[in-house]
Write an enzyme that holds these catalytic residues in place. Structure first.
Site, PDB file in Angstrom:
ATOM      1  N   PRO A 316      30.525  28.977  41.119  1.00 48.93           N
ATOM      2  CA  PRO A 316      31.411  29.423  40.025  1.00 48.93           C
ATOM      3  C   PRO A 316      31.506  30.940  39.978  1.00 48.93           C
ATOM      4  O   PRO A 316      30.540  31.650  40.250  1.00 48.93           O
ATOM      5  CB  PRO A 316      30.712  28.881  38.782  1.00 48.93           C
ATOM      6  N   GLY A 317      32.677  31.443  39.646  1.00 45.42           N
ATOM      7  CA  GLY A 317      32.862  32.877  39.453  1.00 45.42           C
ATOM      8  C   GLY A 317      33.581  33.141  38.154  1.00 45.42           C
ATOM      9  O   GLY A 317      33.039  33.721  37.220  1.00 45.42           O
ATOM     10  N   ARG A 318      34.843  32.670  38.075  1.00 50.53           N
ATOM     11  CA  ARG A 318      35.673  32.879  36.897  1.00 50.53           C
ATOM     12  C   ARG A 318      34.969  32.407  35.619  1.00 50.53           C
ATOM     13  O   ARG A 318      34.996  33.071  34.596  1.00 50.53           O
ATOM     14  CB  ARG A 318      36.982  32.114  37.082  1.00 50.53           C
ATOM     15  N   CYS A 390      57.037  50.680  38.062  1.00 52.17           N
ATOM     16  CA  CYS A 390      58.470  50.592  38.372  1.00 52.17           C
ATOM     17  C   CYS A 390      58.808  49.249  39.004  1.00 52.17           C
ATOM     18  O   CYS A 390      59.313  49.175  40.140  1.00 52.17           O
ATOM     19  CB  CYS A 390      58.871  51.740  39.291  1.00 52.17           C
ATOM     20  N   TYR A 420      38.809  38.572  38.371  1.00 53.26           N
ATOM     21  CA  TYR A 420      39.925  38.846  39.283  1.00 53.26           C
ATOM     22  C   TYR A 420      40.829  40.004  38.887  1.00 53.26           C
ATOM     23  O   TYR A 420      41.668  40.410  39.693  1.00 53.26           O
ATOM     24  CB  TYR A 420      40.777  37.586  39.503  1.00 53.26           C
TER      25      TYR A 420
END
Length: 471
Positions: A316-318, A390, A420
């Protein structure tokens, strides 16, 4: 010429809030609260103090939230595995957000660390991580990266291609060591949020088809410098529910059982991808339920085949850092834009954008926002929070309701940006990357320094540096 905007004016899921100042549960760090004056505080630190000390845009990460979530996830998977007589190891997926401090936090909470490049490996080692508790991923690891992994004693390398297999064998043989490896396979199950698709094939750059795994493993077992320890499978990102994991487990365990006939297969790594809430309508699966559902699915498949449950690994990361982070912006301009005869959208421009959060532009990711420096009784207005770049696609929050009196100088906070956002940050339009600040117990400190214009100029070879020789 920009293409017409095809997004709906008001997404079906977005309702006019009863209170446009309220902080949605599960989206914000648990420590996020408004004080008596209506100002947002994270871990006891007022956002006005953060702006004064560090400026904006600013990534803010709640240290205790990261630590608590890491501990919760580890305990959930260890407990679920133990009920079936197996062990579980949780790797923090460093690609979500990596710094030496975060490596130290998750390591202290009992997590191993997954890295995907030489740079991430270097950061983890600089933080003092145990090399034996590091895993190296990547579909195109360079020889130099493989050399570094073997030299430092990285615990496992995830093999992603036949060429890499042979490269790593040569590197390990030259070093006189036996490198432990897993083989990444594609189960044909791809899951996103609450939906998943199961097919016979998966057309992607990572891993091997399941049908190729026996031949790949046989080759590894022929090579004295490599030790095969198991399969690795990752089915997607931002996943809600366990159905996709269960379907994938059925397919992968079948091959796992076949491979046991030729030798030990002690580990099964099922990757990560566990979802979090980005908006008030997101309903992520509680981690205890996820862990139990996934491990029970593996156990059922093993029981059918009469084999023991292997030791399990997850990445797991998020779900570790996502909710723990917010990004703080200052409002620069506010522009009402009539888009139909009876609907006006307010464009709220902030001092960041796709340089500090590329996910909306890359993936159409949805985020939330709230006024952070104050509350307001003004009627809620439909807004689109946009950046300073832009590009017409430079959108931070596609659709949100904020108090209609939002004005230049207000502080705006976007939650769930711990994962992220910094990792994908960039210098588009020569905008320096913001710093990352950790907050805990009413105090704030920089854990990743922000860039300055001077930093950008220092890389420009067209600007002579002091004492630089010219030819």
């Amino acid at each position: 010429m920009s293409a017409p905007d095809s997004r709906p004016l008001v997404p079906d899921w977005l309702a006019v809030p009863d209170d446009a100042n309220a902080l949605a549960p599960l989206v914000w760090p648990a420590s996020a609260a408004r004080d008596a004056e209506g100002e947002l505080r994270i871990a006891g630190v007022a956002v006005s103090a953060l702006r004064e000390q560090f400026g904006t845009p600013l990534y803010v990460l709640d240290e205790q939230a990261v630590r608590a979530r890491a501990r919760e996830v580890r305990e959930a998977f260890e407990s679920a595995a133990a009920r079936h007589g197996a062990a579980a190891r949780v790797y923090y997926a460093g690609k979500a957000f990596l710094s030496t401090e975060v490596v130290r936090w998750v390591s202290a909470e009992g997590l191993a660390v997954d890295v995907a490049t030489g740079g991430e490996l270097t950061i983890a080692l600089a933080a003092g991580a145990d090399p034996g508790r590091l895993g190296l991923h990547g579909n195109n690891k360079s020889v130099a990266e493989l050399e570094a992994a073997v030299a430092h004693g990285v615990g496992s390398v995830v093999i992603d291609s036949p060429i890499e297999l042979e490269r790593l064998a040569v590197v390990a043989e030259r070093r006189g060591v036996v490198q432990r490896v897993l083989v990444r396979v594609n189960s044909g199950v791809h899951a996103e949020t609450h939906d998943f698709l199961a097919t016979a094939h998966e057309d992607q750059k990572f891993g091997f088809p399941l049908a190729d795994a026996p031949a790949v493993v046989a080759r590894i077992r022929e090579l004295p410098s490599l030790e095969f320890i198991g399969l690795h499978c990752h089915i997607g990102s931002q996943i809600f529910g366990t159905a996709g994991f269960a379907e994938s487990a059925a397919r992968v365990v079948d091959v796992h059982a076949q491979l046991r006939e030729g030798g030990e297969v002690p580990v099964l790594n099922l990757g990560g991808g566990f979802g979090i809430a980005y908006t008030s309508v997101d309903d992520p699966t509680p981690i205890g339920e996820l862990a139990t559902g996934i491990v029970d699915a593996v156990a059922r498949e093993c029981e059918v085949r009469g084999i023991p449950v292997p030791n399990l690994a997850f990445e797991p990361g998020r779900t570790i850092v996502g909710r723990a982070g917010i990004t703080l912006y200052e409002v620069g301009t506010v522009k009402p834009v009539p888009v139909t005869d009876d609907l006006t959208r307010v464009y709220v421009s902030v001092d960041g954008g796709m340089s500090d959060n590329a996910r909306p532009a890359l993936y159409g990711a949805q985020y939330s926002a709230r006024l952070a420096s104050r509350t307001s009784d003004a009627e809620a207005a439909l807004v689109r929070v946009v950046g300073r770049h832009c590009e017409s696609g430079d959108i931070v929050v596609d659709a949100e309701y904020l108090p209609g009196d939002v004005t230049p100088g207000d502080l705006l906070a976007v939650p769930a940006t711990g994962a992220y956002c910094f990792s994908l940050s960039n210098n588009y339009n020569a905008v320096p990357r913001p710093p990352v600040v950790a907050v805990a117990d009413g105090r704030a400190r920089v854990i990743v320094r922000g860039e300055t214009i001077d930093d950008l100029l220092a890389r420009d070879a067209g600007i002579p540096t002091p004492n630089e020789d010219t030819v």
